[in-house]
Design a protein around this motif. Structure first.
Motif, PDB file in Angstrom:
ATOM      1  N   PHE A 133       0.838  -1.205   0.000  1.00 40.04           N
ATOM      2  CA  PHE A 133       0.000   0.000   0.000  1.00 40.04           C
ATOM      3  C   PHE A 133       0.878   1.263   0.000  1.00 40.04           C
ATOM      4  N   ASN A 134       1.864   1.289   0.899  1.00 35.27           N
ATOM      5  CA  ASN A 134       2.758   2.445   0.981  1.00 35.27           C
ATOM      6  C   ASN A 134       3.701   2.513  -0.213  1.00 35.27           C
ATOM      7  N   MET A 135       4.078   1.349  -0.749  1.00 33.61           N
ATOM      8  CA  MET A 135       4.924   1.334  -1.939  1.00 33.61           C
ATOM      9  C   MET A 135       4.211   2.030  -3.096  1.00 33.61           C
ATOM     10  N   LEU A 136       2.944   1.693  -3.316  1.00 36.83           N
ATOM     11  CA  LEU A 136       2.192   2.329  -4.386  1.00 36.83           C
ATOM     12  C   LEU A 136       2.006   3.815  -4.116  1.00 36.83           C
ATOM     13  N   GLY A 137       1.818   4.161  -2.839  1.00 38.82           N
ATOM     14  CA  GLY A 137       1.683   5.569  -2.495  1.00 38.82           C
ATOM     15  C   GLY A 137       2.918   6.363  -2.864  1.00 38.82           C
ATOM     16  N   LYS A 138       4.102   5.726  -2.732  1.00 35.73           N
ATOM     17  CA  LYS A 138       5.348   6.406  -3.088  1.00 35.73           C
ATOM     18  C   LYS A 138       5.514   6.492  -4.603  1.00 35.73           C
ATOM     19  N   PHE A 139       5.203   5.401  -5.310  1.00 31.23           N
ATOM     20  CA  PHE A 139       5.313   5.427  -6.763  1.00 31.23           C
ATOM     21  C   PHE A 139       4.262   6.339  -7.391  1.00 31.23           C
ATOM     22  N   ALA A 140       3.155   6.536  -6.658  1.00 28.64           N
ATOM     23  CA  ALA A 140       2.056   7.353  -7.197  1.00 28.64           C
ATOM     24  C   ALA A 140       2.322   8.836  -7.009  1.00 28.64           C
ATOM     25  N   THR A 141       3.543   9.250  -7.241  1.00 28.28           N
ATOM     26  CA  THR A 141       3.881  10.677  -7.245  1.00 28.28           C
ATOM     27  C   THR A 141       4.646  11.008  -8.520  1.00 28.28           C
ATOM     28  N   VAL A 142       4.576  10.095  -9.482  1.00 20.41           N
ATOM     29  CA  VAL A 142       5.388  10.229 -10.687  1.00 20.41           C
ATOM     30  C   VAL A 142       4.557  10.651 -11.891  1.00 20.41           C
ATOM     31  N   PHE A 143       3.495   9.886 -12.165  1.00 16.49           N
ATOM     32  CA  PHE A 143       2.782  10.068 -13.425  1.00 16.49           C
ATOM     33  C   PHE A 143       1.991  11.373 -13.482  1.00 16.49           C
ATOM     34  N   GLY A 144       1.382  11.770 -12.369  1.00 18.63           N
ATOM     35  CA  GLY A 144       0.608  13.001 -12.366  1.00 18.63           C
ATOM     36  C   GLY A 144       1.445  14.226 -12.694  1.00 18.63           C
TER      37      GLY A 144
END
Length: 420
Positions: free
Chosen positions: A365-376
């Motif tokens: 969950f936290n891993m995706l939260g960290k990766f989810a700061t790239v594409f936007g």
């Protein structure tokens, strides 16, 4: 809710109050500005931006890669609380160390910030997972919302004091603004350490597999992680939720990280942006608490989808902003849903994952939260360059919110997965 359970819940929630001071005063507030103007004033603007970006990128990548492994280790060894406190201790020391970094020592500032950011994120993996040890199944929405609510008000209070310190250093017997910022970093460390004590004394893990040493935990953790990755494709509700979460939380993170830059590109003054940040923090406190109640009454998924809709409308609205009042209204709208969408995402996820592997799954969950700061941000940057308009760039984030809401619609929030 029994008296002992209530004490554990409030103690757990106070950690959000404790560590949110780091996200407001250090990460979002003072460090980026102080780095450019104090520690890295001998570098060009592009060079200082580069090194700050490297620090954030490395910290995010390290914790994204380590989080699932650390989670598996903690689950196998009954080490959630111990590892949370260890990471927190490192983060507190690194934050306090910023006070000692002298003017011009930009490399030291980068290294101290890097280790502090990694420790901060690592502690959150175990903190999030401890929710299943303090809250009953039917309390997850309310307890998660309580944590986020206290986080917003706690971080907001200290940030307001720190801002006042920089505006009027003489009121606090400080020499100048630079000294006020340095003392602000130290105040965050002290605040964080003090309000972590209730977790240390009153929160206890339950239902673990028994304690083992770190080496044995690491060996068992890697084995458990491999097993979880192998079986994850059979956990339909979990991987569907993770896909949805990755999409819409990328939109949420993009709004949070790019709002100040977007405001500056439209010509708003820095004072307006700081005031808007404070407004968002204080509105998010009661809103997060209310979201917990709404989640219990109407279901977390419905409230999350409604919050996604508000974010999408806010992005469309922001493309037409003309003055400071518009920015304040936008900040208020984001404050209404920011805490709720994060709190209910955490509680909904806790509801559908296998409880005995909570830390491990919160690692993903936290891993995706960290990766989810790239594409936007990347989408915004490309859109801005292609269109030549900052106003158009914010509109592309709507696509992330729409996709996330569509995938989330198919997640059954009342079905807990049992790993085969």
């Amino acid at each position: 809710m029994g008296k002992s359970n209530r004490k554990a819940i409030y103690s757990w929630a106070l950690y959000d109050w404790a560590n949110s001071a780091y996200t407001t005063t250090v990460m979002a507030g003072f460090f980026p500005i102080f780095f450019k103007q104090y520690w890295a004033h001998d570098l060009t603007a592009n060079e200082s931006t580069f090194w700050l970006g490297v620090a954030n990128a490395v910290a995010g990548l390290v914790i994204a890669l380590l989080a699932p492994v650390l989670g598996a280790m903690a689950d196998q060894g009954g080490l959630k609380k111990q590892m949370m406190l260890s990471f927190t201790s490192l983060a507190v020391v690194m934050t306090a160390a910023l006070f000692l970094v002298a003017e011009g020592q930009w490399l030291m500032a980068v290294l101290v910030y890097l280790f502090g950011a990694i420790a901060f994120s690592g502690a959150n993996v175990f903190y999030d997972a401890l929710i299943v040890d303090v809250a009953e199944h039917h309390e997850l929405d309310r307890v998660s919302a309580l944590g986020y609510g206290l986080g917003y008000i706690g971080g907001g209070i200290l940030f307001a004091v720190n801002v006042l310190m920089t505006l009027h250093p003489e009121w606090f017997f400080l020499a100048d603004k630079a000294e006020a910022v340095r003392w602000s970093f130290l105040s965050v460390a002290l605040w964080w350490a003090l309000f972590t004590l209730p977790v240390a004394f009153f929160v206890h893990e339950a239902g673990g597999s028994g304690r083992m040493g770190l080496v044995a935990s690491a060996r068992a953790g890697f084995h458990q992680l491999s097993d979880t990755i192998h079986h994850l494709r059979s956990l339909k509700q979990v991987w569907l939720f993770l896909i949805a979460y990755f999409l819409y939380i990328d939109g949420v993170n993009t709004v949070a990280h790019m709002a100040v830059d977007y405001g500056l590109s439209l010509g708003f003054e820095a004072d307006v942006l700081i005031a808007a940040l404070l407004l968002t923090q204080f509105i998010a406190f009661p809103s997060a608490i209310a979201a917990g109640w709404l989640g219990e009454r109407f279901g977390a998924k419905r409230v999350i989808i409604a919050s996604i809709a508000v974010y999408a409308i806010a992005c469309i609205w922001s493309s037409t902003m003309q003055n400071a009042n518009d920015f304040y209204w936008l900040a208020a709208a984001i404050g209404l849903v920011m805490g709720g969408i994060q709190a209910l995402s955490r509680s909904m996820y806790a509801r559908i994952i296998p409880r005995k592997q909570a830390t491990e799954f919160f690692g993903f969950f936290n891993m995706l939260g960290k990766f989810a700061t790239v594409f936007g941000p990347l989408l915004m940057g490309v859109a801005s360059v292609v269109s030549g308009s900052a106003r158009f760039s914010i509109l592309v984030i709507v696509a992330l919110f729409a996709a996330g809401a569509i995938v989330l619609y198919y997640v059954d929030e009342h079905r807990q997965e049992v790993k085969s």
